[in-house]
Design a protein around this motif. Structure first.
Motif, mmCIF file in Angstrom:
data_model
loop_
_atom_site.group_PDB
_atom_site.id
_atom_site.type_symbol
_atom_site.label_atom_id
_atom_site.label_comp_id
_atom_site.label_asym_id
_atom_site.label_seq_id
_atom_site.Cartn_x
_atom_site.Cartn_y
_atom_site.Cartn_z
ATOM 1 N N GLY A 42 0.830 -1.195 0.000
ATOM 2 C CA GLY A 42 0.000 0.000 0.000
ATOM 3 C C GLY A 42 0.862 1.241 0.000
ATOM 4 N N VAL A 43 0.254 2.363 0.370
ATOM 5 C CA VAL A 43 0.982 3.643 0.391
ATOM 6 C C VAL A 43 1.455 3.921 1.817
ATOM 7 N N TYR A 44 2.723 4.194 1.946
ATOM 8 C CA TYR A 44 3.324 4.483 3.257
ATOM 9 C C TYR A 44 3.649 5.970 3.385
ATOM 10 N N SER A 45 3.762 6.414 4.641
ATOM 11 C CA SER A 45 4.096 7.822 4.899
ATOM 12 C C SER A 45 5.504 8.146 4.408
ATOM 13 N N SER A 46 6.391 7.162 4.424
ATOM 14 C CA SER A 46 7.719 7.314 3.816
ATOM 15 C C SER A 46 8.177 5.909 3.413
ATOM 16 N N ASP A 47 9.348 5.802 2.835
ATOM 17 C CA ASP A 47 9.788 4.505 2.323
ATOM 18 C C ASP A 47 10.013 3.517 3.476
ATOM 19 N N PRO A 48 9.209 2.449 3.551
ATOM 20 C CA PRO A 48 9.330 1.508 4.678
ATOM 21 C C PRO A 48 10.673 0.762 4.684
ATOM 22 N N LEU A 49 11.347 0.727 3.541
ATOM 23 C CA LEU A 49 12.650 0.050 3.493
ATOM 24 C C LEU A 49 13.736 0.917 4.139
ATOM 25 N N VAL A 50 13.486 2.227 4.145
ATOM 26 C CA VAL A 50 14.464 3.164 4.722
ATOM 27 C C VAL A 50 14.064 3.526 6.148
ATOM 28 N N ASN A 51 12.765 3.711 6.357
ATOM 29 C CA ASN A 51 12.267 4.171 7.654
ATOM 30 C C ASN A 51 11.347 3.099 8.259
ATOM 31 N N SER A 52 11.839 2.420 9.312
ATOM 32 C CA SER A 52 11.072 1.299 9.876
ATOM 33 C C SER A 52 9.792 1.773 10.571
ATOM 34 N N SER A 53 9.687 3.067 10.892
ATOM 35 C CA SER A 53 8.453 3.542 11.542
ATOM 36 C C SER A 53 7.468 4.136 10.518
ATOM 37 N N ALA A 54 7.737 3.924 9.239
ATOM 38 C CA ALA A 54 6.812 4.434 8.208
ATOM 39 C C ALA A 54 5.420 3.833 8.425
ATOM 40 N N LYS A 55 4.407 4.689 8.230
ATOM 41 C CA LYS A 55 3.027 4.258 8.513
ATOM 42 C C LYS A 55 2.318 3.884 7.209
ATOM 43 N N LEU A 56 1.582 2.756 7.258
ATOM 44 C CA LEU A 56 0.795 2.353 6.092
ATOM 45 C C LEU A 56 -0.585 3.004 6.181
ATOM 46 N N TYR A 57 -0.979 3.710 5.136
ATOM 47 C CA TYR A 57 -2.319 4.304 5.116
ATOM 48 C C TYR A 57 -3.320 3.270 4.605
ATOM 49 N N HIS A 58 -4.472 3.192 5.254
ATOM 50 C CA HIS A 58 -5.529 2.327 4.727
ATOM 51 C C HIS A 58 -6.425 3.106 3.775
ATOM 52 N N THR A 59 -6.619 4.374 4.084
ATOM 53 C CA THR A 59 -7.353 5.248 3.158
ATOM 54 C C THR A 59 -6.618 6.592 3.095
ATOM 55 N N LEU A 60 -6.815 7.270 2.004
ATOM 56 C CA LEU A 60 -6.217 8.594 1.809
ATOM 57 C C LEU A 60 -7.147 9.382 0.912
ATOM 58 N N LYS A 61 -7.351 10.659 1.226
ATOM 59 C CA LYS A 61 -8.097 11.488 0.276
ATOM 60 C C LYS A 61 -7.107 11.992 -0.767
ATOM 61 N N TYR A 62 -7.621 12.221 -1.989
ATOM 62 C CA TYR A 62 -6.726 12.665 -3.071
ATOM 63 C C TYR A 62 -5.873 13.849 -2.615
ATOM 64 N N LYS A 63 -6.547 14.831 -1.985
ATOM 65 C CA LYS A 63 -5.835 16.068 -1.630
ATOM 66 C C LYS A 63 -4.745 15.789 -0.611
#
Ligand code: UDP
Length: 239
Positions: free
Chosen positions: A167-188
């Protein structure tokens, strides 16, 4: 067959990277077989499927430009790569007698049908899988933009973007282990946060035309069924 599927008309976008066998450098036949199986199963539930395949396993315009080529020519090479990938998938579908047609945004007589919305809609209504290749036919775009445009044109309920991550993460999960996975996101939100799962042009196209996007991990061999038929909550929904 009348059905109660979560989505009845989908546009599936697969990066060309999936078609590459990293060990042999040739094509990943197992992936293609699995993809074809999964799509075929959807059609058995009456789902109309459009498919856009990228060309990233072969050439991307931006990479060739870095080698000193003109961008327009580089993008033509990139778009031709999507034709090669589209034909590979089309050939597998033909081999397994799965109804499919391949459309190109430019004339490629003898290889692909020329894209025309009415023809594509007819094909979908008659149970054919519609494969779109040569992108939008113009440079400076990506196959994500093509997927958005074709998704909007065929009135897909959703654009399914199969990726290598879940899915879409707040930052690269391979670089940042605390990156958050979004379940939903608004386009904006996705635009403001400058998340890099899709180029802005494509995201804005989806936003302005209200085409929801689901970003999910394509490695799971039953994932399309899970999303479209079982309505499982998978990946990140951008809406
Ligand atoms: N491309 C283009 N116009 C389009 C679609 C694609 O010029 O409408 C070119 C562009 O050079 C791009 C290449 O085709 O890099 C392959 O597509 P893409 O990079 O989207 O493939 P993917 O990353 O999905 O495999």
């Amino acid at each position: 067959m009348k059905n109660k599927n979560k989505y009845n008309r989908i546009l599936l976008k697969i990066s060309g990277e999936f078609l590459k066998d990293n060990y042999t450098g040739s094509i990943n036949i197992d992936f293609i077989k699995d993809l074809v199986d999964q799509i075929y199963l959807l059609t058995q539930f009456g789902i109309k499927v459009g498919l856009v395949v990228g060309g990233g396993n072969l050439f991307r315009g931006s990479d060739l430009e870095k080698l000193g080529m003109r961008r327009t020519i580089s993008d033509h090479v990139g778009m031709l790569s999507t034709v090669i990938n589209g034909l590979l998938i089309y050939e597998f579908m033909q081999k397994y007698k799965i109804k499919s047609r391949i459309f190109s945004s430019t004339r490629l007589d003898g290889m692909c049908e020329r894209y025309r919305l009415d023809k594509v809609n007819d094909a979908l209504e008659n149970g054919y899988i519609a494969i779109f290749c040569f992108g939008l036919g113009v440079p400076f775009f990506t196959t994500d933009s093509a997927a958005c445009i074709y998704g909007i044109e065929i009135k897909a309920d959703i654009l399914l973007k199969g990726t290598k991550v879940d899915g879409v993460y707040s930052s690269d999960p391979l670089v940042n282990s605390s990156a958050k996975l979004y379940h939903t996101l608004k386009y904006k939100e996705a635009l403001n946060k400058k998340l890099k799962f899709m180029d802005y042009t494509s995201l804005i196209l989806a936003y302005e035309n209200k085409l929801p996007i689901l970003v999910f991990d394509m490695h799971n061999p039953k994932v399309l069924h899970d999303i479209v038929i079982n309505a499982n909550s998978v990946g990140t929904l951008i809406y």
